[in-house]
Design a protein around this motif. Structure first.
Motif, short mmCIF file in Angstrom:
data_model
loop_
_atom_site.label_atom_id
_atom_site.label_comp_id
_atom_site.label_asym_id
_atom_site.label_seq_id
_atom_site.Cartn_x
_atom_site.Cartn_y
_atom_site.Cartn_z
N HIS A 146 0.83 -1.21 0.00
CA HIS A 146 0.00 0.00 0.00
C HIS A 146 0.86 1.25 0.00
O HIS A 146 0.52 2.25 -0.67
CB HIS A 146 -0.92 -0.01 1.22
CG HIS A 146 -2.17 -0.82 1.04
ND1 HIS A 146 -3.31 -0.31 0.49
CD2 HIS A 146 -2.44 -2.12 1.32
CE1 HIS A 146 -4.25 -1.25 0.44
NE2 HIS A 146 -3.75 -2.36 0.94
N CYS A 179 -8.19 -0.91 -10.32
CA CYS A 179 -7.24 -0.50 -9.28
C CYS A 179 -6.95 1.00 -9.31
O CYS A 179 -5.80 1.42 -9.19
CB CYS A 179 -5.94 -1.30 -9.40
SG CYS A 179 -4.86 -1.21 -7.94
N ARG A 180 -8.01 1.81 -9.48
CA ARG A 180 -7.85 3.25 -9.48
C ARG A 180 -8.97 3.89 -8.69
O ARG A 180 -10.13 3.45 -8.78
CB ARG A 180 -7.84 3.80 -10.91
CG ARG A 180 -6.68 3.32 -11.77
CD ARG A 180 -6.74 3.90 -13.17
NE ARG A 180 -6.56 5.36 -13.15
CZ ARG A 180 -6.77 6.14 -14.21
NH1 ARG A 180 -7.19 5.61 -15.35
NH2 ARG A 180 -6.59 7.44 -14.12
N LEU A 191 -1.77 -6.10 -4.32
CA LEU A 191 -2.11 -4.75 -4.77
C LEU A 191 -1.06 -4.22 -5.74
O LEU A 191 -1.40 -3.59 -6.74
CB LEU A 191 -2.24 -3.82 -3.56
CG LEU A 191 -2.64 -2.38 -3.86
CD1 LEU A 191 -4.04 -2.32 -4.46
CD2 LEU A 191 -2.57 -1.53 -2.59
N GLN A 244 -1.59 -5.55 -9.24
CA GLN A 244 -2.67 -4.88 -9.94
C GLN A 244 -2.22 -3.53 -10.50
O GLN A 244 -2.56 -3.16 -11.62
CB GLN A 244 -3.86 -4.70 -9.01
CG GLN A 244 -4.47 -6.00 -8.52
CD GLN A 244 -5.53 -5.76 -7.46
OE1 GLN A 244 -6.39 -4.90 -7.61
NE2 GLN A 244 -5.46 -6.49 -6.37
N PHE A 245 -1.43 -2.80 -9.71
CA PHE A 245 -0.98 -1.49 -10.19
C PHE A 245 0.11 -1.65 -11.25
O PHE A 245 0.16 -0.88 -12.22
CB PHE A 245 -0.50 -0.62 -9.04
CG PHE A 245 -0.62 0.85 -9.33
CD1 PHE A 245 -1.77 1.55 -9.02
CD2 PHE A 245 0.41 1.54 -9.97
CE1 PHE A 245 -1.90 2.90 -9.31
CE2 PHE A 245 0.30 2.89 -10.26
CZ PHE A 245 -0.86 3.57 -9.93
N ASN A 266 -1.46 -2.04 -14.53
CA ASN A 266 -1.85 -0.77 -15.14
C ASN A 266 -0.66 -0.04 -15.76
O ASN A 266 -0.79 0.60 -16.81
CB ASN A 266 -2.51 0.14 -14.10
CG ASN A 266 -3.98 -0.13 -13.93
OD1 ASN A 266 -4.59 -0.80 -14.76
ND2 ASN A 266 -4.56 0.36 -12.86
#
Length: 365
Positions: free
Chosen positions: A91, A112-113, A220, A223-224, A227
């Motif tokens: 995070h 994820c936004r 997490l 996922q980012f 992107n």
């Protein structure tokens, strides 16, 4: 060049400030508060955060063992779940990434936004279908594609170059490299039946990749990172192919046009771009080129210009979970209640009045 082993100093320590770490802890706790690792961390949360902060400043931080298991729904997938302590670091990283990449990302990337998500993506696609067909009066087409074995195929060296080109802070780059290149297949605790793990096909597993490619599903950061690497595709479609009716959710993306041949051409251009630039391949069996009037199967909905339906599989999944509850296979009533509420919330974003009434009449909800 930066020295990855050198301790952070001066302004670099601001990234690892206690307030940043505490904010990351609160973000993490909001999702994973009742897990065993989370509860154990919370017993001495202040002390644990101070210790973690010092490890980050000194650059002695090492990720912990992951929990390895197989998720069965919607299909069997290999999951490496990070320790709660490591999730806090994830995070922290993503909070910093947002400052760098949010101004760069296109508007129509929805996973994820903040302020995005599945419902926003569905509403945007619905709006696109109305615009390009003039509310259903003009024939238009959609091209729907996704990427073959996306998470397990991401080349870490390509991703790291994209990261390094934008990250100016040596401290942040060090931590990014530490998390990205951590090999979770070398440090994990297995949960569940071993045979389930053996059933996972090699191309869908992180094992055997020699830590050269593949990101653990569910983290997490993964996922980012997804992107970030697919932002290359987003920019290509928007600014080179110049398709204004394009949106993406993770690796599932849709392009719209009134010209069917143009979509066929774009598919070949995208195929070549992904392979040449990112070493990724389109899934050969998940390519749809159809009239928009047929309905676009996207994120649990069937989307048409004038109305939206809930996907049949979503309804059947709800029926199955209710059946399991009645047979006492699901015994946690609060968890069951929250699950049903989540499904009903999903239904509200479609033309589902008759569906909800039918389920109510049947005693399903």
């Amino acid at each position: 060049m930066y020295d990855p082993s050198a301790p952070a100093s001066g302004l670099q320590n601001d990234i690892f400030s206690f307030i940043n770490l505490y904010d990351a802890y609160l973000d993490c706790r909001s999702n994973k508060r009742n897990t065993h690792n989370a509860l154990r961390f919370e017993i001495n949360a202040g002390e644990n955060l101070v210790r973690l902060q010092q490890e980050l400043i000194d650059r002695t931080y090492q990720p912990s063992r992951s929990l390895l298991f197989v998720a069965k729904k919607p299909k069997e997938r290999e999951i490496f779940a990070a320790n709660f302590r490591d999730r806090i670091v994830h995070h922290l990283l993503v909070n910093e990434f947002k400052k760098i990449w949010e101004p760069i990302f296109i508007h129509d990337s929805y996973a994820c936004r903040d302020g995005k998500g599945t419902h926003a993506a569905k509403e945007r696609l619905e709006k696109f279908t109305r615009q390009i067909t003039l509310n259903g009066h003009i024939r238009a087409y959609y091209l729907q594609l996704d990427i073959r074995n996306f998470f397990t195929s991401i080349d870490k060296s390509i991703l790291f170059e994209l990261l390094r080109n934008k990250i100016e802070s040596p401290a942040l780059l060090w931590l990014t490299q530490k998390v990205l290149f951590w090999d979770c297949t070398k440090s994990y605790i297995r949960k569940g039946e071993e045979q389930l793990l053996l059933n996972i096909p090699a191309n869908k597993s992180l094992f055997g990749k020699n830590n050269l490619c593949g990101l653990p599903i569910g983290n997490l950061t993964s996922q980012f990172f997804a992107n970030i690497i697919l932002n290359e595709l987003d920019q290509y479609v928007k600014h080179v192919l110049k398709d204004h009716y394009y949106l993406r959710y993770v690796d599932d993306f849709v392009l719209l046009s009134q010209d069917k041949e143009k979509l066929l051409h774009w598919k070949e251009e995208i195929k070549g771009f992904l392979f040449t630039k990112l070493k990724l391949q389109l899934h050969p069996r998940r390519q749809k080129l159809q009239p928009i009037s047929n309905g676009i199967d996207f994120l649990g909905y069937i989307i048409r210009p004038t109305y939206v339906l809930v996907r049949r599989r979503v309804i059947n999944n709800l029926r199955e979970k209710i059946r399991q509850f009645r047979q006492a296979k699901i015994k946690d009533f609060r968890k069951f209640h929250d699950m049903v509420a989540s499904y009903l919330g999903h239904f509200k974003h479609a033309n589902s009045y008759r569906l909800t009434n039918k389920l109510t009449t049947e005693g399903v909800v």
